[in-house]
Each structure stands twice: as structure tokens, then as C-alpha cells.
Write an enzyme that holds these catalytic residues in place. Structure first.
Site, PDB file in Angstrom:
ATOM      1  N   ASP A 138       4.413   5.163 -12.946  1.00  0.00           N
ATOM      2  CA  ASP A 138       3.489   6.374 -12.983  1.00  0.00           C
ATOM      3  C   ASP A 138       1.990   6.065 -13.233  1.00  0.00           C
ATOM      4  O   ASP A 138       1.256   6.763 -12.752  1.00  0.00           O
ATOM      5  CB  ASP A 138       3.910   7.389 -13.779  1.00  0.00           C
ATOM      6  CG  ASP A 138       5.288   8.146 -13.499  1.00  0.00           C
ATOM      7  OD1 ASP A 138       5.575   7.986 -12.178  1.00  0.00           O
ATOM      8  OD2 ASP A 138       6.211   8.729 -14.201  1.00  0.00           O
ATOM      9  N   ASP A 193      -9.929 -12.667 -10.123  1.00  0.00           N
ATOM     10  CA  ASP A 193      -9.322 -12.543  -8.768  1.00  0.00           C
ATOM     11  C   ASP A 193      -8.160 -11.453  -9.217  1.00  0.00           C
ATOM     12  O   ASP A 193      -7.055 -11.469  -8.655  1.00  0.00           O
ATOM     13  CB  ASP A 193      -8.535 -13.933  -8.669  1.00  0.00           C
ATOM     14  CG  ASP A 193      -9.690 -14.502  -7.678  1.00  0.00           C
ATOM     15  OD1 ASP A 193     -10.512 -14.135  -7.286  1.00  0.00           O
ATOM     16  OD2 ASP A 193      -9.515 -15.952  -7.942  1.00  0.00           O
ATOM     17  N   HIS A 248       7.997  13.888  -7.883  1.00  0.00           N
ATOM     18  CA  HIS A 248       7.690  12.685  -7.266  1.00  0.00           C
ATOM     19  C   HIS A 248       8.426  12.401  -5.879  1.00  0.00           C
ATOM     20  O   HIS A 248       9.579  12.294  -6.071  1.00  0.00           O
ATOM     21  CB  HIS A 248       7.890  11.397  -8.358  1.00  0.00           C
ATOM     22  CG  HIS A 248       6.821  11.793  -9.558  1.00  0.00           C
ATOM     23  ND1 HIS A 248       6.900  10.913 -10.503  1.00  0.00           N
ATOM     24  CD2 HIS A 248       5.863  12.459  -9.814  1.00  0.00           C
ATOM     25  CE1 HIS A 248       5.865  11.160 -11.478  1.00  0.00           C
ATOM     26  NE2 HIS A 248       5.270  11.829 -10.845  1.00  0.00           N
ATOM     27  N   GLU A 275      -0.672   1.523  -9.353  1.00  0.00           N
ATOM     28  CA  GLU A 275      -0.074   0.958  -8.092  1.00  0.00           C
ATOM     29  C   GLU A 275      -0.506  -0.034  -7.753  1.00  0.00           C
ATOM     30  O   GLU A 275      -1.849  -0.270  -7.913  1.00  0.00           O
ATOM     31  CB  GLU A 275      -0.145   2.044  -7.002  1.00  0.00           C
ATOM     32  CG  GLU A 275       0.578   1.963  -5.683  1.00  0.00           C
ATOM     33  CD  GLU A 275       1.843   1.851  -5.757  1.00  0.00           C
ATOM     34  OE1 GLU A 275       2.646   1.064  -5.621  1.00  0.00           O
ATOM     35  OE2 GLU A 275       2.509   3.202  -6.242  1.00  0.00           O
ATOM     36  N   ASP A 317     -17.685 -16.054  -9.247  1.00  0.00           N
ATOM     37  CA  ASP A 317     -17.986 -14.675  -8.785  1.00  0.00           C
ATOM     38  C   ASP A 317     -18.388 -14.853  -7.109  1.00  0.00           C
ATOM     39  O   ASP A 317     -18.201 -13.924  -6.510  1.00  0.00           O
ATOM     40  CB  ASP A 317     -18.975 -14.204  -9.704  1.00  0.00           C
ATOM     41  CG  ASP A 317     -18.870 -12.594  -9.295  1.00  0.00           C
ATOM     42  OD1 ASP A 317     -17.684 -12.043  -8.913  1.00  0.00           O
ATOM     43  OD2 ASP A 317     -19.983 -12.025  -9.592  1.00  0.00           O
ATOM     44  N   ASP A 340     -15.941 -13.929  -4.440  1.00  0.00           N
ATOM     45  CA  ASP A 340     -15.535 -12.767  -4.094  1.00  0.00           C
ATOM     46  C   ASP A 340     -16.909 -11.875  -3.333  1.00  0.00           C
ATOM     47  O   ASP A 340     -16.454 -10.451  -2.898  1.00  0.00           O
ATOM     48  CB  ASP A 340     -15.529 -11.753  -5.390  1.00  0.00           C
ATOM     49  CG  ASP A 340     -14.405 -12.361  -6.146  1.00  0.00           C
ATOM     50  OD1 ASP A 340     -13.554 -12.873  -5.613  1.00  0.00           O
ATOM     51  OD2 ASP A 340     -14.600 -12.224  -7.388  1.00  0.00           O
ATOM     52  N   LEU A 360       3.330   8.152  -5.287  1.00  0.00           N
ATOM     53  CA  LEU A 360       2.728   7.379  -4.229  1.00  0.00           C
ATOM     54  C   LEU A 360       3.647   6.278  -3.787  1.00  0.00           C
ATOM     55  O   LEU A 360       3.683   5.416  -4.676  1.00  0.00           O
ATOM     56  CB  LEU A 360       1.423   7.004  -4.928  1.00  0.00           C
ATOM     57  CG  LEU A 360       0.589   6.025  -4.081  1.00  0.00           C
ATOM     58  CD1 LEU A 360       0.082   6.547  -2.698  1.00  0.00           C
ATOM     59  CD2 LEU A 360      -0.630   5.454  -4.663  1.00  0.00           C
ATOM     60  N   ASP A 391     -13.701 -15.507  11.484  1.00  0.00           N
ATOM     61  CA  ASP A 391     -12.848 -16.658  11.246  1.00  0.00           C
ATOM     62  C   ASP A 391     -13.305 -17.583  10.111  1.00  0.00           C
ATOM     63  O   ASP A 391     -12.627 -18.468   9.669  1.00  0.00           O
ATOM     64  CB  ASP A 391     -13.050 -17.530  12.429  1.00  0.00           C
ATOM     65  CG  ASP A 391     -14.668 -18.278  12.719  1.00  0.00           C
ATOM     66  OD1 ASP A 391     -15.338 -18.015  11.674  1.00  0.00           O
ATOM     67  OD2 ASP A 391     -14.861 -18.973  13.429  1.00  0.00           O
ATOM     68  N   CYS A 414      10.851   4.573 -11.984  1.00  0.00           N
ATOM     69  CA  CYS A 414       9.787   4.908 -12.901  1.00  0.00           C
ATOM     70  C   CYS A 414       9.204   4.281 -13.814  1.00  0.00           C
ATOM     71  O   CYS A 414       8.003   4.271 -14.426  1.00  0.00           O
ATOM     72  CB  CYS A 414      10.132   6.527 -13.253  1.00  0.00           C
ATOM     73  SG  CYS A 414      10.792   7.541 -12.102  1.00  0.00           S
ATOM     74  N   ASP A 468       9.494   9.272  -5.338  1.00  0.00           N
ATOM     75  CA  ASP A 468      10.523   8.378  -5.625  1.00  0.00           C
ATOM     76  C   ASP A 468      11.681   8.745  -6.181  1.00  0.00           C
ATOM     77  O   ASP A 468      12.672   8.108  -6.284  1.00  0.00           O
ATOM     78  CB  ASP A 468       9.708   7.423  -6.471  1.00  0.00           C
ATOM     79  CG  ASP A 468       9.865   7.751  -7.720  1.00  0.00           C
ATOM     80  OD1 ASP A 468       9.708   8.856  -8.100  1.00  0.00           O
ATOM     81  OD2 ASP A 468       9.332   6.882  -8.611  1.00  0.00           O
ATOM     82  N   ASP A 511     -17.084  -6.583 -12.181  1.00  0.00           N
ATOM     83  CA  ASP A 511     -18.213  -7.253 -11.874  1.00  0.00           C
ATOM     84  C   ASP A 511     -19.179  -6.436 -11.125  1.00  0.00           C
ATOM     85  O   ASP A 511     -20.456  -6.709 -11.148  1.00  0.00           O
ATOM     86  CB  ASP A 511     -17.896  -8.411 -10.853  1.00  0.00           C
ATOM     87  CG  ASP A 511     -17.079  -9.395 -11.606  1.00  0.00           C
ATOM     88  OD1 ASP A 511     -17.181  -9.609 -12.815  1.00  0.00           O
ATOM     89  OD2 ASP A 511     -16.400 -10.264 -10.776  1.00  0.00           O
TER      90      ASP A 511
END
Length: 682
Positions: free
Chosen positions: A360, A398, A481, A363, A172, A175, A420, A122, A664, A483, A161
């Protein structure tokens, strides 16, 4: 949680014992009794609670009680001591005639010790959660979450990092996951006792622990020594792969000390993502003899998975490349992104070095813990000329970075991330996938040879667990691919999305309808420079092209069946787009002939960019009827029924002719899911 501990005592001796509140000291009375003992009695101060197992018939231990061979004295402390040795307990031993044979005296010091994490997820580190030492998935689950600290807080000479073993900026810390050591007791522990934090060598490869410096810590002589040895900008490194065990300060009175736990790597084939950290209280024996643990507390973390974002999530930024020959594409994309109200980031030629295939190379995804999330880019092992872009331009505060390195001999076109994709959330045979399912393209299962996505990437995707991958057959395509034949768009009904599939059958149906209506002489590619127009009649009379598209349709139908089964789709959830393909020869090794694979015959409309309700679709340059492209009309008819707006972008010369399209050449960073991954039912 009760922590039992066996305690040795000797008659006619006085010993000092530290007891952790919540633990139980077990004393075998017969083992520590003088010879010929037949009875015993127990006396203790009010803060000490004791009982006998098995329970004797006598109601009081103050008077001599028969001593059995298995009599065990159970001792607990109800609250922490204010001073060292401020509680007492004595065991008296008697002979046959109840004469005193000896006595054992315990001086007891009680302390409260708790190593705590956010086990209920939480965002708050609660005290001594009984489930803090294990992990359970689901909304009623437990266990703390740990982020891989894969962004970079540094402005210059940046690197993730995780590659530096110190904290360079206080920012930092957000994170990392907070771990709190809570203690309560006298001003100091009895001589020789100490607290030690430790973890296994295996876990230490995946995590580091830093300690927060506080005024209480600095004023403690013992911790001054620790800070002197490990101090780095106020946050000393406590545990790492080089330091598996480290003494940590005990602060008198009521105290809390914060530690920051840093994830170093994502779940993978050789790492299930679970990390345990232990805190032990050590008791001295004598000089030259190692201390022994008398109490251990444990916490467990699970490293947050990397999560992909589907087309149905809200866009944040659109990324494209600028090249010397893609002005028309850039113009169309600028207008589409501006109309949609999102940010556009252009990678210029000094960075892309002529590599236009933004989809390509990378992602976009994200990682999340209860209090914090940030985007993380997964860099493809294709390593084209765009290779430096994800690291040099995206990695930062970030904004995380992760990649998987493969042997060059193992990398193929199928390792580019047009291969992908991820579905929107689905439910399949009662099993819920609220974060969707990853989709990759591979060789046909029975193929003796063929291209596949490299194993290190597949292993990484499978190990994330929360978006269980689906393998489709894509090696029939020249580029290979997924896609090139599928996409997802949002929808207001049913499952809130539609699967779009390229369909040669739908293409031939459209062209036959045009021919039937007297438009057989309408031309594809009309007005395109360096492209020979072809009439609808020419296409329908081309038997070889028909046979090639029958093969392509069979390949797509195989994938259609897989997607229906693995995503729980009905035919009503699928829209077929009129797209034709052709087979081209791909040169094989000398003496082995050619391999024939498919490419889009005209711009592949399924290879689109989805920006909310606005679709950026490759302009197909189909046959014109009454001044309008029949393929565009059909596409608009199919999409506008879902409340989607179609914008057709000219990518013919700069992308289509180079075996790619709009999708693409672009990429989209999107907002994360509202659903929290740790609430998955696994």
C-alpha cells in the site's frame, strides 16, 4: 536543412558577414541598389556559391544583368572558413548605359554550427540529424529521450539529485542526456558575434543544462569568464529556471563541447513531457544596441515516463515488513522467496513502526533512455507509518524516487497502492499495449458520493501515456483495492497470462459439490485460535450471506466486463477463484447511518504474490476433505494446469484479520520490459 536569412547590404559600403554553412543568405538586390540602377553583376571567390531568383535569361552574373524589382541574390557557403573574412562577394550596379553607379562588398566568414542530440535513439549523438528538433513515436520515430534525475548520488544527507543545482559526482552524468555543440571555423568569431543557448520559461521549470569543462574550453579566454561565473566542480550550470539564456564558448577550428541535460519532473497534467533547447548565433549592430539572431538551431527531448511492471516480468527483490505478530507470515515468505531464488529485503520495526502494508505504501517502476535505465519507486500519498521507507531506504544511486502530494482531506483508502495494478502486454481491437495497461479502482460512475483515488495521482498516471489507465469499480470493498478481487499470473499459452478473479459463484459451486458428496459437516477455520468454525452446511444455509455474495458477484462481474473490453480478453483468459465475501458496516458521519462494504469471508486467495512460476497464496483454512483443504486443492488444480506451483502462507491472524493478505503485505521489484517505450505507436 536549409536555414534562409534575409541580409541587408548597402552600395558603396563594405560589410563583414558571418554565414553558417547550411544556411542561405537572401539579398534583395533592388532594395539595396542606387537610384536609377538598371543592371547588376556579381563576383565571388570559389568558396561562395550564389544564384539569382527568379532566374534571369543571362547565363552569367559576371556581366551586367537586367535588374528586376523582385531580384533576390541567394548566397551559400560550401565549407567553413580557415580565417576570418577569407571569402569575398561583390555586387556591382549599373545605369541605363551600363555605367557603374556603385558596388556593395561582402567579406564573408563561414562557420559550421550544430547543436546535436541522440535523435535516432541509438545511444549515440549523431551530427545534425534533420529530425532533431521534433518528436515522433514509433520504431521509425525520432527525438531524444531525457530522464528525470530522481535518484541520489550522495551517501549522506541524501535527497533526489533534482533538488540540487550542481553535479556532486561524475557518476550523476549517466542519468542525464548528452547534448553536443559542434563547431568548425576560424580561430575566433568576428568581433561582437557570440553563441547563446536559450530555452523558454515553461521548459526551464522541467530541465537544467550543465556544460562539460574541457582543456579547449579552459584555454579560451571568453569561456574562462563563463566558467568563473558558473563553475561548480567542473560542470557549470548553463541554463535553469533562473538563467534562461546564456552565452556559450565558441572554440576555433574543429571542436565539440558536451552539455548534460537533466530532467527535473515527470510528465503530468500541466506538462506534456516535451522540452526544446535552442542555440543562436547573434550578430552585433553597434554599441548600445542589442544583438540580433542570424541563425538558430533547435533540439527536442521527451521526458521518459514512469513505467509500472506487471506480475509476468522477472522478479529481482521481494520486500516485506517484520512486526511483533507476523512470525508465521515471515517464515512462509522466507521459504517461498528462497525456493524461488530471489532476494528478500525485510523492513524492520524501527523503520515500519508497526505498519505492515508494504504494497500500500509504494509501487515499483522504472525509467529508461536508450543508454540507461534505473528503478523508480512511486510513493503513495497514504503516508502511513511506512512513509519514510521509500525515501530513506530505497532512494540512492540508480534508484529513483517520485511522489505526488495531495491534500489530506482528499486522501482515502483508495490512494493506497494495493489499488494500483498493471496488466501484462495486451492487444485490444488491433491496438497494441506492449507495456500493459495500468488499473486503478474508483467509485461507481453514477455514485453521488464515494471514495476515489486522489486526482493528483490519477493525473500523473494518465500523463505517462505509455500504459493507458483503466478505471475499475472498487469502492464496494471496505478497503477498496483492486488487488482484493483480481490478479494476473503467467501462462504458457494464449496471451501468456491469465486474469484471476475472485468469484463467490465459484465458491458456492465448490461448497455445493462438497455437500453433494457428503462433506456438509466439513468445517472452515478448523483449528484456528479465536475463530469459530463453520460447516459447509452452515454457509450454504445462510441466506443473508448468499444475498451479500450475490451483490459482490455483481460488482465483480461489472469489472469483469470492463476488463474483457479494455484488455481484449475472452472467457478463456479468465480463471474464477472460489472466494466468498461478507458485508460489514462502515460508520459514517453522525446522523447519516452506516455504509456497508465487503471484506473477504476467509483469506482472499486472489491477493497473492507472483514470483515467476511460484505463487505465494493466503492459506484459506477451508473445509478439509480426506485431510486436505478443499479450497487449496481447487486452487492447485487451477494453477498447476498453467505450470505454476502454489505455496500457501498463513497470514490469518497478522494480515487477514486486519483486512489484508499476502499481496497487501509484500512488494516486488521486477526487471524492466525488453520493449522500449519510445517505439510505441501512438
Amino acid at each position: 536543412m536549409i536555414h534562409p536569412r534575409t541580409l541587408r547590404v548597402d552600395y558603396d559600403k563594405t560589410i563583414s558577414v558571418v554565414c553558417v554553412v547550411g544556411s542561405e543568405l537572401n539579398v534583395n538586390l533592388n532594395r539595396s541598389a542606387p537610384p536609377s540602377s538598371r543592371f547588376f553583376s556579381v563576383k565571388c571567390t570559389p568558396s561562395v556559391w550564389c544564384s539569382i531568383s527568379p532566374q534571369p535569361q543571362e547565363t552569367s552574373y559576371l556581366s551586367p544583368t537586367p535588374l528586376n524589382g523582385n531580384s533576390v541574390l541567394l548566397i551559400t557557403m560550401t565549407h567553413a572558413s580557415e580565417f576570418e573574412n577569407d571569402s569575398k562577394l561583390s555586387v556591382w550596379y549599373y545605369g541605363e548605359n551600363k555605367e557603374v553607379l556603385g558596388r556593395a562588398i561582402l567579406h564573408l566568414t563561414a562557420v559550421e554550427i550544430s547543436l546535436d542530440v541522440d535523435a535516432d535513439r541509438d545511444g549515440v549523438v549523431e551530427k545534425d540529424n534533420p529530425n532533431k528538433g521534433s518528436w515522433k513515436w514509433g520504431p521509425d520515430g525520432h527525438g531524444a529521450v531525457l530522464l528525470v534525475n530522481c535518484d541520489s548520488e550522495r551517501s549522506f544527507w541524501k535527497k533526489p539529485d533534482t533538488e540540487q543545482d550542481y553535479i556532486s559526482k561524475v557518476s550523476d552524468l549517466k542519468d542525464m542526456s548528452v547534448m553536443v555543440l559542434r563547431t568548425k571555423g576560424p580561430a575566433k568569431l568576428p568581433e561582437g558575434y557570440k553563441l547563446t543557448m536559450h530555452m523558454s520559461q515553461g521548459d526551464a521549470e522541467s530541465v537544467r543544462v550543465f556544460m562539460s569543462r574541457s582543456p579547449e574550453v579552459v584555454n579560451n579566454a571568453q569561456s574562462k569568464k563563463l566558467l568563473y561565473n558558473y563553475f561548480v566542480r567542473g560542470y557549470p550550470l548553463v541554463l535553469s529556471s533562473e538563467v534562461l539564456s546564456q552565452e556559450v564558448p565558441y572554440i576555433g577550428g574543429v571542436a565539440e563541447m558536451k552539455f548534460y541535460v537533466e530532467g527535473l519532473r515527470f510528465p503530468d497534467k500541466d506538462f506534456d513531457g516535451l522540452i526544446s533547447i535552442n542555440l543562436s548565433l547573434l550578430e552585433p549592430i553597434c554599441a548600445g544596441i542589442p544583438e540580433t539572431p542570424i541563425f538558430t538551431d533547435k533540439v527536442m527531448f521527451r521526458v521518459a515516463p514512469w513505467i509500472m511492471t506487471p506480475n509476468t516480468l522477472k522478479p529481482v527483490e521481494v520486500f516485506i515488513c517484520s512486526t511483533s505478530d507476523n512470525y508465521q507470515f515471515l517464515k512462509g515468505m522466507r521459504n517461498l522467496v528462497a525456493k524461488s531464488g530471489y532476494k528478500l529485503k525485510i523492513c524492520h520495526e524501527y523503520m515500519n513502526r508497526g505498519d505492515r502494508w508494504m504494497q500500500d505504501e509504494l509501487e515499483f517502476g522504472y525509467i529508461e533512455s536508450p543508454p540507461h535505465w534505473f528503478p523508480v519507486v512511486l510513493d503513495s500519498p497514504r503516508d502511513g507509518k511506512l512513509d519514510d521507507f521509500p525515501y530513506n531506504e530505497l532512494l540512492g544511486p540508480d534508484f529513483g524516487y517520485v511522489t505526488r502530494v495531495a491534500e489530506r482531506k482528499d486522501v482515502s483508502s483508495l490512494d493506497s497502492f494495493g489499488n494500483l495494478e498493471v496488466s501484462p502486454p495486451v492487444t485490444v481491437n488491433g491496438k497494441n499495449y506492449p507495456l500493459g495497461r495500468i488499473i486503478i479502482g474508483v467509485a461507481f460512475p453514477t455514485a453521488t458520493k464515494g471514495r476515489n483515488m486522489t486526482k493528483v495521482v490519477q493525473d500523473f498516471l494518465w500523463a505517462q501515456k505509455v500504459q493507458e489507465p483503466i478505471a475499475l469499480f472498487s469502492d464496494w470493498l471496505l478497503v477498496g483495492h483492486v488487488d482484493e478481487f483480481m490478479s494476473f499470473v503467467p501462462a504458457p499459452d494464449r496471451k501468456h497470462f491469465r486474469l484471476l478473479l475472485a468469484s463467490p459463484d465459484a465458491g458456492y459451486k465448490l461448497f455445493r459439490g462438497l455437500q453433494k458428496d457428503g462433506h456438509g459437516q466439513a468445517k472452515l477455520f478448523e483449528g484456528l485460535k479465536y475463530e469459530e468454525p463453520r460447516t459447509v452446511d452452515d454457509i450454504l444455509n445462510d441466506r443473508h450471506l448468499q444475498n451479500e455474495n450475490n451483490y459482490v458477484q455483481s460488482c465483480i462481474d461489472w469489472n469483469r466486463d470492463v476488463l474483457k473490453r479494455e484488455l481484449g480478453l475472452d472467457e478463456e483468459d479468465i480463471i474464477d477463484l472460489p472466494i466468498l465475501f461478507k458485508l460489514v458496516a462502515e460508520e459514517e458521519e453522525e446522523g447519516k447511518g452506516n455504509e456497508y462494504r465487503a471484506v473477504a469471508y476467509y483469506p482472499d486467495m486472489v491477493n497473492m504474490i507472483v514470483l515467476g512460476k511460484n505463487l505465494g497464496i493466503p492459506k484459506p483454512f477451508g473445509p478439509k476433505v480426506n485431510g486436505r483443504c478443499a479450497l487449496e486443492v481447487e486452487m492447485c488444480s487451477l494453477m498447476e494446469g498453467l505450470g505454476l506451483s502454489c505455496t500457501f502462507i498463513d497470514d490469518f491472524a497478522s494480515y487477514h484479520k486486519l483486512l489484508g493478505e499476502v499481496h497487501c503485505g509484500s512488494n516486488v521489484r521486477r526487471e524492466p520490459f525488453d520493449f522500449k517505450w519510445w517505439n510505441l505507436e501512438m
